[in-house]
Design an enzyme around this catalytic site. Structure first.
Site, PDB file in Angstrom:
ATOM      1  N   ASP A  52      20.246 -93.609  31.279  1.00 52.47           N
ATOM      2  CA  ASP A  52      18.788 -93.949  30.753  1.00 52.47           C
ATOM      3  C   ASP A  52      18.568 -93.385  29.504  1.00 52.47           C
ATOM      4  O   ASP A  52      19.157 -92.720  28.804  1.00 52.47           O
ATOM      5  CB  ASP A  52      17.957 -93.680  31.897  1.00 52.47           C
ATOM      6  CG  ASP A  52      18.192 -92.228  32.333  1.00 52.47           C
ATOM      7  OD1 ASP A  52      18.965 -91.454  31.605  1.00 52.47           O
ATOM      8  OD2 ASP A  52      17.811 -91.854  33.386  1.00 52.47           O
TER       9      ASP A  52
ATOM     10  N   ASN B 221      11.499 -87.016  43.587  1.00 51.09           N
ATOM     11  CA  ASN B 221      10.975 -88.001  44.400  1.00 51.09           C
ATOM     12  C   ASN B 221      12.157 -88.970  44.807  1.00 51.09           C
ATOM     13  O   ASN B 221      11.894 -90.259  45.387  1.00 51.09           O
ATOM     14  CB  ASN B 221       9.919 -88.824  43.601  1.00 51.09           C
ATOM     15  CG  ASN B 221      10.438 -89.280  42.121  1.00 51.09           C
ATOM     16  OD1 ASN B 221      11.748 -89.279  42.006  1.00 51.09           O
ATOM     17  ND2 ASN B 221       9.509 -89.926  41.465  1.00 51.09           N
TER      18      ASN B 221
ATOM     19  N   HIS C 270      14.591 -90.343  42.637  1.00 52.70           N
ATOM     20  CA  HIS C 270      14.954 -91.498  41.727  1.00 52.70           C
ATOM     21  C   HIS C 270      16.322 -91.116  41.285  1.00 52.70           C
ATOM     22  O   HIS C 270      16.813 -89.918  41.210  1.00 52.70           O
ATOM     23  CB  HIS C 270      14.038 -91.632  40.620  1.00 52.70           C
ATOM     24  CG  HIS C 270      13.882 -90.401  39.604  1.00 52.70           C
ATOM     25  ND1 HIS C 270      12.833 -89.712  39.047  1.00 52.70           N
ATOM     26  CD2 HIS C 270      15.181 -89.686  38.859  1.00 52.70           C
ATOM     27  CE1 HIS C 270      13.133 -88.912  38.256  1.00 52.70           C
ATOM     28  NE2 HIS C 270      14.424 -88.878  38.009  1.00 52.70           N
TER      29      HIS C 270
ATOM     30  N   GLU D 281      12.385 -95.357  39.607  1.00 54.66           N
ATOM     31  CA  GLU D 281      11.478 -94.946  40.653  1.00 54.66           C
ATOM     32  C   GLU D 281      11.310 -95.463  41.878  1.00 54.66           C
ATOM     33  O   GLU D 281      11.861 -96.463  42.060  1.00 54.66           O
ATOM     34  CB  GLU D 281      10.211 -94.810  39.662  1.00 54.66           C
ATOM     35  CG  GLU D 281      10.017 -94.052  38.188  1.00 54.66           C
ATOM     36  CD  GLU D 281      10.245 -92.559  38.557  1.00 54.66           C
ATOM     37  OE1 GLU D 281      10.582 -92.023  39.603  1.00 54.66           O
ATOM     38  OE2 GLU D 281       9.552 -91.658  37.327  1.00 54.66           O
TER      39      GLU D 281
HETATM   40  C1  GLP Z   1      15.757 -87.197  34.999  1.00 54.58           C
HETATM   41  C2  GLP Z   1      16.966 -88.183  34.797  1.00 54.58           C
HETATM   42  C3  GLP Z   1      17.742 -88.052  36.006  1.00 54.58           C
HETATM   43  C4  GLP Z   1      17.899 -86.794  36.458  1.00 54.58           C
HETATM   44  C5  GLP Z   1      16.743 -86.161  36.843  1.00 54.58           C
HETATM   45  C6  GLP Z   1      16.539 -84.763  37.531  1.00 54.58           C
HETATM   46  O1  GLP Z   1      14.514 -87.920  35.218  1.00 54.58           O
HETATM   47  N1  GLP Z   1      16.418 -89.452  34.323  1.00 54.58           N
HETATM   48  O2  GLP Z   1      18.829 -89.048  35.704  1.00 54.58           O
HETATM   49  O3  GLP Z   1      18.693 -86.791  37.811  1.00 54.58           O
HETATM   50  O4  GLP Z   1      15.842 -85.843  35.700  1.00 54.58           O
HETATM   51  O5  GLP Z   1      16.738 -83.961  36.473  1.00 54.58           O
HETATM   52  P1  GLP Z   1      17.079 -82.432  37.019  1.00 54.58           P
HETATM   53  O6  GLP Z   1      18.694 -82.400  37.263  1.00 54.58           O
HETATM   54  O7  GLP Z   1      16.785 -81.740  35.622  1.00 54.58           O
HETATM   55  O8  GLP Z   1      16.316 -82.040  38.138  1.00 54.58           O
END
Ligand code: GLP
Length: 264
Positions: A72, A144, A146, A151
């Protein structure tokens, strides 16, 4: 789906081993195998990238011809912004693991108008197809549930598209920005249908803050309300978590027995 629960220090090592093996197997028969690796941002996969970098450094792994595909990108960050996922992946992944930045593909979130972003999303889908799809997709999980920026409520068959970030996600990601209001409101993200087409999925999660999301993804219903639950639909998916992130799992004993293989 294989669920592997490990001490925190071992999560990255095991996840990197799974990625390396799946990547090696993916195109082993092809004369000019290059391979494609789906890259997640966020803190969860950083240890895994460090392990891949270590393997690269010691000559066990060669990613120089592999193409990386980001999950993304934020919409609206100026070119070169340190928190744009192109910059993050160039800095934290390409250099360390030896992936050529020319082989890094990231959705283009620079468009000002919706039609530009829609076209960029379609072009991104095409670029994945042109290289024969993604061999191994690395995933984190949002608190959440995702994955990418899909989302809750995301269609289970969605393709790369513009997606509004939830308040929860913007709050979670505010730590990377000077002020919470600096977190972009939108993204261009691979869809859940896009992610499901990867040959293998490897999701990593550590810490108590991910426990509820992991439990919903692994043991809850397959539902758009928990986008990560689409892993249940994939034939080759690994979920590698530490003890804290596994706190909400009811069937841990079984996962440990299953992970022991025929000796267990
Ligand atoms: C962002 C990314 C996701 C990732 C998420 C969790 O929103 N778009 O791909 O999995 O963060 O991040 P973290 O690993 O820092 O908790």
């Amino acid at each position: 789906m294989e669920i592997i629960v490990l001490p925190t220090a071992d999560v990255a090592v095991r996840a990197a081993a799974i990625v390396t093996e799946a990547l090696g197997n993916a195109r082993a028969g092809e004369a000019k195998a290059s391979g494609t690796l789906g890259l997640a941002t966020g803190s969860s996969p950083l240890g895994l990238y460090r392990e891949l970098a270590r393997a690269q450094g010691s000559g066990q792994l060669d990613l120089t011809r592999v193409h990386g595909f980001a999950l993304d990108e934020y919409v609206g960050l100026p070119d070169g912004h340190p928190q744009s996922y192109r910059e993050v992946l160039t800095r934290e992944v390409c250099g360390p693991v030896g992936l050529d930045p020319a082989n890094l593909h990231v959705p283009d979130g620079s468009g000002n108008r919706l039609d530009e972003l829609v076209a960029a999303a379609a072009a991104y889908e095409d670029s994945i197809q042109e290289l024969g799809g993604i061999d191994v997709q690395i995933l984190g999980i949002g608190s959440n549930g995702h994955i990418g920026f899909n989302e809750p409520g995301s269609s289970l068959s969605s393709r790369t598209r513009v997606k509004r970030l939830s308040d929860r996600t913007r709050l979670d990601n505010a730590r990377f920005f000077a002020r919470p209001e600096d977190v972009p409101t939108h993204s261009v993200t691979q869809g859940l249908g896009t992610i499901l087409e990867a040959q293998a999925l490897v999701l990593v999660a550590t810490g108590l803050a991910k426990a509820a999301a992991v439990a919903a993804a692994v043991e809850g219903p397959l539902t758009a309300s928990c986008p990560a639950s689409v892993l249940q639909w994939h034939a080759r998916a690994w979920v590698v978590v530490d003890e804290a992130a596994a706190t909400g799992l009811r069937n841990r004993e079984y996962y440990a027995e299953a992970a022991a293989g025929l000796d267990g």
